[in-house]
Design a protein around this motif. Structure first.
Motif, PDB file in Angstrom:
ATOM      1  N   ARG A   1      -8.544 -49.388 -42.352  1.00  0.00           N
ATOM      2  CA  ARG A   1      -7.688 -48.435 -41.638  1.00  0.00           C
ATOM      3  C   ARG A   1      -8.870 -47.687 -40.678  1.00  0.00           C
ATOM      4  O   ARG A   1      -8.609 -46.980 -39.840  1.00  0.00           O
ATOM      5  CB  ARG A   1      -6.889 -47.592 -42.283  1.00  0.00           C
ATOM      6  CG  ARG A   1      -5.461 -47.984 -42.749  1.00  0.00           C
ATOM      7  CD  ARG A   1      -4.825 -47.145 -43.626  1.00  0.00           C
ATOM      8  NE  ARG A   1      -4.515 -45.907 -43.060  1.00  0.00           N
ATOM      9  CZ  ARG A   1      -3.426 -45.768 -42.404  1.00  0.00           C
ATOM     10  NH1 ARG A   1      -2.737 -46.502 -42.237  1.00  0.00           N
ATOM     11  NH2 ARG A   1      -3.254 -44.461 -42.031  1.00  0.00           N
TER      12      ARG A   1
ATOM     13  N   ALA B   1      -4.772 -46.940 -32.621  1.00  0.00           N
ATOM     14  CA  ALA B   1      -3.622 -47.845 -33.654  1.00  0.00           C
ATOM     15  C   ALA B   1      -3.530 -49.328 -33.124  1.00  0.00           C
ATOM     16  O   ALA B   1      -3.634 -50.147 -34.107  1.00  0.00           O
ATOM     17  CB  ALA B   1      -2.402 -47.014 -33.526  1.00  0.00           C
TER      18      ALA B   1
ATOM     19  N   LEU C   1      -6.438 -51.559 -34.420  1.00  0.00           N
ATOM     20  CA  LEU C   1      -6.331 -51.925 -35.980  1.00  0.00           C
ATOM     21  C   LEU C   1      -5.131 -52.512 -36.273  1.00  0.00           C
ATOM     22  O   LEU C   1      -4.718 -53.069 -37.353  1.00  0.00           O
ATOM     23  CB  LEU C   1      -6.245 -50.616 -36.626  1.00  0.00           C
ATOM     24  CG  LEU C   1      -7.735 -49.637 -36.447  1.00  0.00           C
ATOM     25  CD1 LEU C   1      -7.274 -48.241 -36.950  1.00  0.00           C
ATOM     26  CD2 LEU C   1      -8.612 -50.320 -37.370  1.00  0.00           C
TER      27      LEU C   1
ATOM     28  N   TYR D   1      -1.829 -52.006 -35.121  1.00  0.00           N
ATOM     29  CA  TYR D   1      -0.387 -51.342 -35.472  1.00  0.00           C
ATOM     30  C   TYR D   1      -0.057 -50.975 -33.983  1.00  0.00           C
ATOM     31  O   TYR D   1      -0.294 -50.904 -33.161  1.00  0.00           O
ATOM     32  CB  TYR D   1      -0.626 -49.969 -36.083  1.00  0.00           C
ATOM     33  CG  TYR D   1      -1.186 -49.931 -37.617  1.00  0.00           C
ATOM     34  CD1 TYR D   1      -0.327 -49.809 -38.723  1.00  0.00           C
ATOM     35  CD2 TYR D   1      -2.646 -50.189 -37.690  1.00  0.00           C
ATOM     36  CE1 TYR D   1      -0.849 -50.060 -39.965  1.00  0.00           C
ATOM     37  CE2 TYR D   1      -3.049 -50.031 -38.988  1.00  0.00           C
ATOM     38  CZ  TYR D   1      -2.210 -50.122 -40.169  1.00  0.00           C
ATOM     39  OH  TYR D   1      -2.821 -50.179 -41.385  1.00  0.00           O
TER      40      TYR D   1
ATOM     41  N   HIS E   1       0.712 -45.076 -32.740  1.00  0.00           N
ATOM     42  CA  HIS E   1      -0.009 -43.985 -33.925  1.00  0.00           C
ATOM     43  C   HIS E   1       0.819 -43.605 -34.991  1.00  0.00           C
ATOM     44  O   HIS E   1       0.341 -43.586 -36.173  1.00  0.00           O
ATOM     45  CB  HIS E   1      -0.500 -42.895 -32.982  1.00  0.00           C
ATOM     46  CG  HIS E   1      -1.174 -41.936 -33.978  1.00  0.00           C
ATOM     47  ND1 HIS E   1      -2.481 -41.977 -34.534  1.00  0.00           N
ATOM     48  CD2 HIS E   1      -0.665 -40.753 -34.065  1.00  0.00           C
ATOM     49  CE1 HIS E   1      -2.900 -40.992 -35.028  1.00  0.00           C
ATOM     50  NE2 HIS E   1      -1.757 -40.066 -34.857  1.00  0.00           N
TER      51      HIS E   1
ATOM     52  N   ASN F   1       3.316 -45.740 -36.579  1.00  0.00           N
ATOM     53  CA  ASN F   1       3.126 -46.711 -37.395  1.00  0.00           C
ATOM     54  C   ASN F   1       1.955 -46.641 -38.336  1.00  0.00           C
ATOM     55  O   ASN F   1       2.025 -47.069 -39.418  1.00  0.00           O
ATOM     56  CB  ASN F   1       3.332 -47.957 -36.709  1.00  0.00           C
ATOM     57  CG  ASN F   1       4.901 -48.445 -36.307  1.00  0.00           C
ATOM     58  OD1 ASN F   1       4.768 -48.136 -34.960  1.00  0.00           O
ATOM     59  ND2 ASN F   1       5.426 -49.028 -37.233  1.00  0.00           N
ATOM     60  N   PHE F   2       0.809 -46.421 -37.711  1.00  0.00           N
ATOM     61  CA  PHE F   2      -0.309 -46.351 -38.537  1.00  0.00           C
ATOM     62  C   PHE F   2      -0.525 -45.186 -39.569  1.00  0.00           C
ATOM     63  O   PHE F   2      -0.692 -45.320 -40.630  1.00  0.00           O
ATOM     64  CB  PHE F   2      -1.538 -45.993 -37.482  1.00  0.00           C
ATOM     65  CG  PHE F   2      -2.925 -45.691 -38.142  1.00  0.00           C
ATOM     66  CD1 PHE F   2      -3.533 -46.586 -38.693  1.00  0.00           C
ATOM     67  CD2 PHE F   2      -3.281 -44.341 -37.946  1.00  0.00           C
ATOM     68  CE1 PHE F   2      -4.931 -46.542 -39.127  1.00  0.00           C
ATOM     69  CE2 PHE F   2      -4.739 -44.188 -38.796  1.00  0.00           C
ATOM     70  CZ  PHE F   2      -5.419 -45.068 -39.399  1.00  0.00           C
TER      71      PHE F   2
ATOM     72  N   GLU G   1       2.299 -45.618 -42.747  1.00  0.00           N
ATOM     73  CA  GLU G   1       2.013 -46.496 -43.659  1.00  0.00           C
ATOM     74  C   GLU G   1       1.470 -45.946 -44.618  1.00  0.00           C
ATOM     75  O   GLU G   1       1.621 -46.259 -45.925  1.00  0.00           O
ATOM     76  CB  GLU G   1       0.818 -47.267 -42.968  1.00  0.00           C
ATOM     77  CG  GLU G   1       0.617 -48.406 -44.305  1.00  0.00           C
ATOM     78  CD  GLU G   1      -0.726 -49.334 -43.568  1.00  0.00           C
ATOM     79  OE1 GLU G   1      -0.264 -50.459 -43.445  1.00  0.00           O
ATOM     80  OE2 GLU G   1      -1.678 -48.913 -43.261  1.00  0.00           O
TER      81      GLU G   1
END
Length: 551
Positions: free
Chosen positions: A18, A145, A148, A150, A153, A155-156, A159
């Motif tokens: 992450r 996000a 990475l 996603y 933000h 959704n990131f 998680e």
């Protein structure tokens, strides 16, 4: 592996991925640039809010302008003016000054002036304006996000939360909105009618809210915060919180003066268990001062963990902004401040009672929408007669708070709860609006806010005020895509306290279950697993709706 080791492995892996461990070298460099930019702009955001808070003073020299204000508030304002070599009284945007002013000041124009000043924080045409900073923060977070993998933000962030997905959060908030809005509209109409009948107010404005709510509350329950304050001496309230910890968890707190501290106002305590074994160091920092930000929070200077057969015990602090003692009286709290102290103390107990192997899973190192359970459940004891009788004693006479007042506190607990719930939902929806989708097309902070508040607004909009530019929780704190967690945790805390109520609020066996399965475990297992182990079932929303009077 143990469950804790398995959790640590997964968490460690995610901490790397992450933060870009699987990205290409070019993408890693881009991530570094985003993180560096975010660090700078978030710091600037916070500095601007603090500067705007400290820049404003309402300087009054006519005693007639003080009509309605409590003696303690007036005395504190006079002390502040005197310390600045000025005549009269000075009121500021610091909460111990601002909140009593908008709640009790009879002069509507003065309430309006200070309320508008609060709403303009970092939304003015000066060097402290945060509009560009807000847009930069949300766009950088979205870019990060996406980099990475996603879609947003939110959704990131989610998680690593109990809620897991933005859709679930939005459904949760919408469900609460559907249940709370009818009650909120009814309460607002009642407040509007009351203000019109009392003072001929045709249109209720934001600066009228606390003032007429307090007047209505006094009429309905004959309950005045200022009449309650003499029973809530800060020293007694803190002792009351300590007593709850002793009865439920066997802890004792002893003030000591041998521990280094960063300011003379800070108190330091040694925490021990029933066998006199050392448990933790506890710090309490209760009063406002120049450079200290508003609000209340808990922090940990050192976590609990085991290494090489040696256990390290935690150093935990709570920070608040209560009215300082004056020459004539100790620090006396409003009932809201009493619940604030108990709330932060609940966070502190999460750190103090930690019993894990690894520091990154210790204490409050849990999912963000689970971290408020230990704090919010503590607030429930403030409404219980058996608890209040231990600490709610008049600071001059030592008389225990009359039970008639306790009954009124309990009766008034759900007063305007529909409006309060709507307010919290509005903040959650604003947060999810900023972080749940691509923000690149948003041009005006104020215009975006209006659309987000459309379903929850009760008062007329104020054109030169904005929420986002001083919404430190989500732009300078850790609550981005997480503000919903206050209501989420309320579901948990209402259900958990319902369990205590069934067995007795000082039931040591239930206390031990809560300590062993929730407080001691930190983030070693998924929070729903821990909660079900404590409660024997998943949390139900009904206890919250019942407590809030929304059923």
């Amino acid at each position: 592996m143990t469950a804790e080791q398995q959790t640590l492995l997964e968490k460690s892996y995610k901490d790397f991925t992450r933060n870009g461990a699987l990205l290409s070298d070019e993408a890693k460099e881009e991530l570094r640039k985003i993180d560096a930019a975010l660090a700078v702009v978030k710091l600037k955001f916070g500095e601007n809010v603090l500067a705007e808070t400290q820049a404003y003073q309402l300087h009054l020299t006519d005693a007639a302008d003080l009509s309605g204000l409590p003696e303690g508030t007036i005395e504190a304002a006079h002390d502040l003016a005197k310390s600045l070599d000025k005549e009269g009284w000075i009121f500021t945007l610091d909460y111990p000054s601002y909140i009593p002013f908008v709640t009790y000041a009879d002069k509507r124009e003065l309430r309006k002036e200070i309320a508008l000043a609060a709403g303009r924080k970092a939304f003015q045409a000066n060097e402290h304006n945060n509009e560009k900073n807000v847009l930069e923060i949300v766009n950088l977070r979205h870019q990060r996000a996406q980099l990475l993998g996603y879609s947003s933000h939110a959704n990131f962030i989610l998680e690593e939360r109990m809620a897991q997905r933005p859709e679930k959060v939005n459904a949760f908030l919408q469900d609460l909105l559907d249940k709370a809005k009818p009650a909120a509209l009814k309460e607002f109409q009642e407040l509007q009618d009351f203000a019109k009948k009392l003072d001929g107010i045709e249109q209720l404005e934001k600066w009228d809210s606390a003032y007429y709510a307090e007047k209505l509350k006094q009429q309905k329950f004959d309950l005045d915060d200022e009449k309650l304050k003499p029973y809530f001496n800060l020293a007694y309230v803190l002792a009351g919180a300590f007593d709850v910890a002793k009865q439920l968890y066997g802890l004792s707190f002893t003030e000591v003066d041998t521990i280094d501290k960063y300011h003379e106002d800070v108190q330091t305590f040694e925490v021990r268990d029933e066998n006199d074994a050392f448990v933790a160091i506890f710090y309490a920092d209760f009063f406002p001062r120049k450079g200290k930000r508003n609000g209340a929070w808990m922090t940990s200077y050192k976590p609990q963990y085991w290494k090489d057969g040696q256990e390290e015990r935690p150093h935990v602090s709570i920070v608040c902004n209560f009215t300082k003692p004056t020459a004539s009286r100790p620090s006396l709290l409003t009932f809201n401040e009493v619940t604030t102290l108990f709330h932060e103390f609940g966070h502190a107990l999460h750190g103090i009672l930690a019993d894990t192997t690894y520091p990154t899973l210790s204490g409050t190192s849990v999912f963000w929408d689970f971290v408020e359970l230990p704090s919010q459940i503590m607030e429930n004891w403030c409404y219980e007669e058996a608890c209040l009788a231990n600490f709610a004693k008049h600071y001059e006479t030592a008389e225990v708070i009359p039970m008639a007042l306790v009954d009124k506190i309990k009766e008034s607990a759900s007063f305007q709860e529909g409006m309060a719930t709507l307010r919290q939902i509005s903040f959650g929806l604003l947060d999810m609006g900023w972080h749940g989708a691509n923000p690149s097309l948003i041009e005006k902070v104020k215009d975006f806010e209006r659309t987000q508040f459309a379903s929850t607004s009760l008062y007329p909009d104020v054109a030169d005020n904005a929420m986002s530019t001083s919404f430190s929780h989500i732009f300078d704190g850790g609550y981005s895509s997480g503000y919903y967690s206050y209501k989420w945790a309320e579901v948990l805390d209402a259900d958990a306290f319902d369990f205590f109520k069934q067995e007795g609020i000082f039931n040591r066996a239930i206390g031990e279950k809560f300590k062993t399965n929730i407080l001691a475990k930190g983030g070693t297992e998924h929070p729903m697993v821990l909660y079900k182990r404590f409660r024997g079932q998943e949390p139900r929303v009904e206890p919250l709706l019942k407590r809030a009077g929304l059923l």
